[in-house]
Design an enzyme around this catalytic site. Structure first.
Site, mmCIF file in Angstrom:
data_model
loop_
_atom_site.group_PDB
_atom_site.id
_atom_site.type_symbol
_atom_site.label_atom_id
_atom_site.label_comp_id
_atom_site.label_asym_id
_atom_site.label_seq_id
_atom_site.Cartn_x
_atom_site.Cartn_y
_atom_site.Cartn_z
ATOM 1 C CG ASP A 265 55.081 57.268 30.303
ATOM 2 O OD1 ASP A 265 55.648 57.313 31.185
ATOM 3 O OD2 ASP A 265 55.215 57.419 29.144
ATOM 4 C CG HIS B 165 58.537 55.744 30.209
ATOM 5 N ND1 HIS B 165 58.120 57.167 30.263
ATOM 6 C CD2 HIS B 165 59.737 55.643 29.702
ATOM 7 C CE1 HIS B 165 59.274 57.752 29.927
ATOM 8 N NE2 HIS B 165 60.177 57.046 29.528
ATOM 9 C CD GLU C 172 62.888 59.239 27.829
ATOM 10 O OE1 GLU C 172 63.227 60.188 27.502
ATOM 11 O OE2 GLU C 172 61.660 58.832 28.193
HETATM 12 C C1 ACM Z 1 60.881 58.781 23.730
HETATM 13 O O1 ACM Z 1 60.488 59.893 23.369
HETATM 14 N N1 ACM Z 1 60.887 58.633 25.145
HETATM 15 C C2 ACM Z 1 60.620 57.611 22.781
#
Ligand code: ACM
Length: 536
Positions: free
Chosen positions: A168, A237, A300
């Protein structure tokens, strides 16, 4: 008093006396299960449970004409018999047998050496094939030792998929031989945000698993019938990877491994060299993880940098794309094709639905139910993991002393009420596309294994029942069984959340106390929470 609740259970008169002199025999195909059970029971009995025991009574583990994960367990005065469809079923039968013993049987020392096991006949099999947990070892690293213990706790609850979130913005946790800086640079950050008020802890945090560690973890899990699905999150991420190899990013200025939470704007660029870099990474990932499923994240990913990057805009026009969202879809497709060509199935968060996917791709639906319904109707296999129902980073009670001040409260009872098949799919053919569910242990604010224990248990016990046991819930019955289950967790040393809330050390230091005015407090919670990954 079994958790998760078996399909059928019938108590019978009498008891079986288990001692260190009890015999334990198994079909040769089930030798690993017998070895596991022997290793678990011997510390308690103080004896060896040899295949032909010197004392009265035998535990036999055999195969029968049942589905692979199903078992029958019969405890009678003269013996215990587990009959299973395959090694997984035998393992679950053995787990159930452990729960028929007193909680002391979960300690690592002999406690009297013998006990009476109540006679019973149990017939059991899981409702879903995918009974998972997402564990985020990227935001806070979990040591190998603690990860193995977590796997044991999952196995105790008959879960069978560990979705390991390995990378991440805030950390890269997997050794990649070809790109050593991913861990040399990417596995450490200089400090961490501690709450939602901008406070930093001023301490470095990091760690990673070597490839040998991973091979050990994968084998340990496999022996407990848990598949590890690795996640390398792309194209968002990824700040830790960009910090290690700046050529992967969109900026000319170097980045550090991220120290704060929330959705990050620093995402991968869309150069061929970046696609190749990550396919090289996946070459090593595929070697380490035999799982047929591999997660590429896909969640995201803010498109701001692509919007302002001449290279990304050039790529879009080459590909004839008009919107940056299509670029994300193109990006994910590169990995869908790559994995499909190697006989693996891509798993991604529900954002990957935007733009169409290969038929074999599996969607992990986390933003409520919308993704699950759309994916199932489009013919994709779906794993449901709605943040609103099974995310264990959400606080467990309304009290201001809960360690993580999330605005949303997700109590034990809320988790127990979770139904893996979304309402809109019930009664529909597409419901069969829901292969199961997974709970989420996201660790932005869960900074140690002690806090993982607190946030995860006993909610994971309730979750296990939603994926293992038949549809329909009886909260009072669950709570009665949980009362017998908690002493097992305590015997193992799990620092679970007690019904009356956190112990003083379990509260969260560094988060401002509750303002006197409840309206002001709620506003503060809302403000902190809105800072978190939208649209949660
Ligand atoms: C997530 O909680 N962004 C998969």
């Amino acid at each position: 008093m079994i958790v998760p609740k078996p399909v059928r259970s019938e108590t019978r008169p009498g008891t079986f006396v288990l001692t260190g002199r009890t015999a334990l025999t198994a079909d040769p195909a089930l030798g690993e299960v017998a070895a596991w059970l022997r290793a678990e029971l011997c510390p308690f009995t103080g004896g060896e449970l040899l295949p032909s025991g010197p004392g009265p009574g035998t535990i036999t583990i055999g195969l029968g004409d049942l589905p692979p994960e199903a078992y029958r367990l019969t405890v009678a005065e003269d013996g215990v018999a587990i009959v299973a469809g395959g090694p997984a079923g035998a393992f679950y039968g053995a787990q159930t047998l452990r729960q028929l013993l007193p909680p002391e049987a979960f300690r690592r020392a002999a406690a009297g050496g013998s006990c009476e096991v109540p006679a019973v006949h149990i017939e059991d099999e899981p409702r879903f094939g995918w009974r998972g947990c997402i564990l985020d070892v990227a935001r806070h690293f979990m040591t190998k030792h603690d990860l193995l213990r977590f796997i044991d706790l999952m196995a105790m609850h008959k879960l069978n998929v560990l979705h390991l979130h390995l990378t991440d913005d805030q950390g890269w946790r997997l050794e990649i031989r070809r790109y050593p800086r991913l861990t040399e640079v990417g596995s450490w950050r200089k400090e961490s945000q501690t709450g939602w008020n901008g406070t930093m802890d001023g301490r470095p945090h990091g760690g990673f698993y070597t490839q040998d560690d991973i091979r050990e973890i994968v084998a340990y899990a496999a022996r407990r019938h848990i598949m590890i699905v690795p996640e390398i999150d792309l194209p968002g991420h990824t700040q830790a990877a960009i910090a290690a190899y700046p050529e992967l990013g969109n900026l000319s200025t170097p980045l550090e491994v991220r120290t704060t939470w929330g959705i990050g704007v620093n995402v991968l660029n869309v150069e061929d060299s970046t696609i190749t870099f990550f396919q090289n990474v996946f070459d090593e990932v595929l070697e380490l993880f035999p799982s047929p499923y591999v997660c590429v994240g896909g969640d995201e990913c803010p498109k701001d940098q692509w919007r302002t990057s001449p290279a990304a805009q050039r790529r879009m026009s080459e590909l004839g794309l008009t919107h940056e969202d299509e670029l994300q879809s193109w990006f994910i497709h590169q990995f869908d094709d790559y994995l499909t060509a190697r006989g693996r199935r891509l798993v991604g968060w529900d954002e990957i639905l935007e733009g169409g996917l290969a038929p074999g791709a599996v969607v992990a639906s986390w933003r409520g139910d919308l993704g699950a319904v759309a994916a199932a109707k489009a013919g994709h296999d779906v794993i449901t993991c709605p943040n609103t129902a099974v995310y264990f980073d959400y606080r467990q009670g309304p009290g201001e002393d809960e360690p993580v001040p999330f605005g949303t409260v997700l109590t034990l009872d809320d988790v127990y009420a979770f139904e893996p098949i979304p309402e809109e799919l019930r009664g529909e053919e597409a419901a069969a596309r829901v292969v199961g569910s997974q709970c989420g242990v996201w660790t932005e604010l869960i900074d140690s294994n002690r806090r993982v224990d607190y946030m995860t248990f006993p909610r994971l016990s309730a979750f296990a029942e939603t994926v293992w046991s038949s549809a329909g819930r009886d909260l009072a019955d669950f709570r009665r069984r949980l009362a017998a289950h908690l002493p097992r967790l305590a015997a193992i040393g799990v620092e679970y959340r007690r019904e009356d809330g956190p112990l003083p050390w379990q509260t969260r230091p560094g988060v401002p106390g509750r303002p006197e005015d409840p309206v002001e407090w709620q506003a503060q919670l809302d403000a902190w929470t809105s800072n978190l990954r939208e649209p949660r």
